[in-house]
Design an enzyme around this catalytic site. Structure first.
Site, short mmCIF file in Angstrom:
data_model
loop_
_atom_site.label_atom_id
_atom_site.label_comp_id
_atom_site.label_asym_id
_atom_site.label_seq_id
_atom_site.Cartn_x
_atom_site.Cartn_y
_atom_site.Cartn_z
N THR A 210 -7.16 -11.01 5.65
CA THR A 210 -6.10 -11.88 6.16
C THR A 210 -6.71 -13.11 6.83
O THR A 210 -7.74 -13.00 7.51
CB THR A 210 -5.18 -11.15 7.17
N ASP B 55 -2.54 -5.32 8.35
CA ASP B 55 -2.05 -4.10 9.00
C ASP B 55 -0.95 -3.39 8.20
O ASP B 55 -0.92 -2.17 8.11
CB ASP B 55 -1.50 -4.42 10.40
N ARG C 35 0.82 -16.84 11.67
CA ARG C 35 2.01 -16.06 12.08
C ARG C 35 2.06 -15.90 13.60
O ARG C 35 2.00 -16.88 14.30
CB ARG C 35 2.03 -14.70 11.37
P1 ATP Z 1 -0.75 -10.18 5.99
O1 ATP Z 1 -1.35 -10.05 7.36
O2 ATP Z 1 -1.48 -11.11 5.14
O3 ATP Z 1 0.74 -10.45 5.99
P2 ATP Z 1 -0.14 -7.39 5.57
O4 ATP Z 1 -0.81 -6.34 4.78
O5 ATP Z 1 0.03 -7.12 7.04
O6 ATP Z 1 -0.92 -8.75 5.28
P3 ATP Z 1 2.67 -6.93 5.06
O7 ATP Z 1 3.67 -7.74 4.34
O8 ATP Z 1 2.96 -6.52 6.45
O9 ATP Z 1 1.29 -7.72 4.94
O10 ATP Z 1 2.40 -5.57 4.23
C1 ATP Z 1 2.04 -5.64 2.87
C2 ATP Z 1 2.72 -4.50 2.15
O11 ATP Z 1 2.26 -3.25 2.68
C3 ATP Z 1 4.24 -4.47 2.28
O12 ATP Z 1 4.88 -5.33 1.40
C4 ATP Z 1 4.52 -3.01 1.99
O13 ATP Z 1 4.51 -2.78 0.59
C5 ATP Z 1 3.31 -2.29 2.60
N1 ATP Z 1 3.67 -1.82 3.94
C6 ATP Z 1 3.86 -2.55 5.06
N2 ATP Z 1 4.22 -1.77 6.10
C7 ATP Z 1 4.28 -0.51 5.62
C8 ATP Z 1 4.62 0.75 6.20
N3 ATP Z 1 4.93 0.88 7.47
N4 ATP Z 1 4.56 1.84 5.40
C9 ATP Z 1 4.21 1.74 4.11
N5 ATP Z 1 3.90 0.58 3.51
C10 ATP Z 1 3.94 -0.54 4.25
#
Ligand code: ATP
Length: 336
Positions: A141, A119, A187
């Protein structure tokens, strides 16, 4: 004029996609390589150039951008992790970082971008779409916590890895007539815990979604099971609940039953992807390229009711997902 004719006319007027970029972001997940490979080969088959961006948005901002050929993704479908590597990137959360990322995409001629992640990664993709970069998200994920899809790349492998590890713990737990608390990842989402709980025949599943967890009731249940002749007591504890080590100590003190904690940790992220993860990730990778070629942007690919579909990222991020109550109730009955 019909909808299809209108869409065909619009497609002709649009600038064709010439270069597609692909990156993996957030936590790694087995099957990401299958998705990257599918993006690369589907794009090349359509005459589109592909650029790989290393280390997620962090690498994009640092311009760690490489050309990818069909041979660069040879011998990768069976490998865990991500050949492009991944990272978290604080700067991408800022407007300045997002504008820089969009400008870098333009500089490298990347007019379509495939973002494989969770997300958070989709939120970044959405910002890039707003800034004029066509983006498609693929759900990568092990947590299965993306609301618009029943399948996420990596969950199947991770849940099988955890299941096999828990089987091993169970063998020794039975021999010693112990209580075992096994912490799985996920998580704040309990999907890995729920699936392992059913697959491993656990006596108790502790999930972050279950708000009314009562440790006193758990202790009573362990004592009751002992009376009924159970040789062991397996508790699957979701990461979101945490405190596995201390909980083991408290349970041992309260029940008098030897209690051991096992934290499976990062082993659940690694390993060769299962057949399902390879196949579904491949289909999703190919679909992402097709969507870009159709001029679509700000979409995320999901799997629902037996079909691969695409959703608006804004809508997908607003959707809510809840643990299937029926499966959770069944797990309790089967623990008898
Ligand atoms: P996982 O579920 O494996 O943790 P994820 O994509 O949800 O995957 P996050 O760490 O939440 O993991 O997000 C990955 C990257 O996406 C962040 O390090 C950031 O660079 C970018 N990101 C997260 N939230 C935002 C946001 N609101 N706006 C812009 N970029 C974002």
């Amino acid at each position: 004029m019909g909808k299809n004719e209108l869409e065909a006319m619009e497609a002709e007027l649009r600038d064709p996609i010439r270069t597609i970029g692909v990156l993996t972001s957030g936590g790694d997940a087995p099957g990401m390589n299958a998705a990257i490979r599918a993006v690369v080969r589907t794009a090349l088959a359509k005459g589109v150039k592909v650029r790989g961006i290393r280390r997620g948005y962090h690498g994009l901002l640092k311009e760690e951008i490489i050309d990818l050929t069909a041979r660069d993704v040879s011998d990768t479908i069976q490998r865990g992790g991500t050949i492009l590597q991944t990272a978290r990137c604080q700067a991408m959360r800022t407007e300045e970082g997002q504008q820089k990322a969009a400008a870098i995409c333009k500089k490298y001629g990347i007019d379509g971008l495939v973002v494989i992640g969770g997300d958070g990664s989709f939120a970044g993709a959405q910002r890039l779409a707003d800034l004029g970069v066509n983006t498609i998200g693929l759900p990568g994920t092990i947590d299965l916590d993306i609301a618009c899809t029943e399948y996420t790349i990596g969950f199947d492998t991770a849940v099988n890895t955890a299941m096999e590890a828990i089987d091993k713990v169970r063998d020794t737990s039975t021999s010693h007539e112990r209580c075992s608390i096994i912490e799985v990842m996920g998580r704040d989402a309990g999907y890995l815990a729920l699936w392992c709980g059913i697959a491993n025949g656990a006596e108790k599943i502790l999930m972050p979604e279950e708000k009314d967890f009562d440790e006193t009731a758990l202790v009573e249940d362990i004592l009751e099971c002992k009376k009924r002749g159970k040789k062991n007591y397996i508790i699957i504890n979701a990461e979101g609940i945490g405190d596995t080590m201390n909980m083991a100590k408290r349970i041992e003190d309260a029940t008098g039953m030897e209690t051991r904690a096992t934290i499976l940790g990062h082993m659940q992220r690694g390993g060769s992807p299962t057949c399902k993860d390879r196949v579904y990730a491949s289909v999703m990778g190919a679909k992402a390229v097709e969507l870009l070629m159709e001029g679509k942007t700000n979409r995320v690919v999901g799997y629902q009711h037996g079909e691969f579909k695409d959703f608006d990222i804004n809508e997908a991020l607003g959707m809510k997902k809840s643990i299937p109550e029926y499966q959770y109730d069944i797990a309790k009955i089967l623990a008898l």
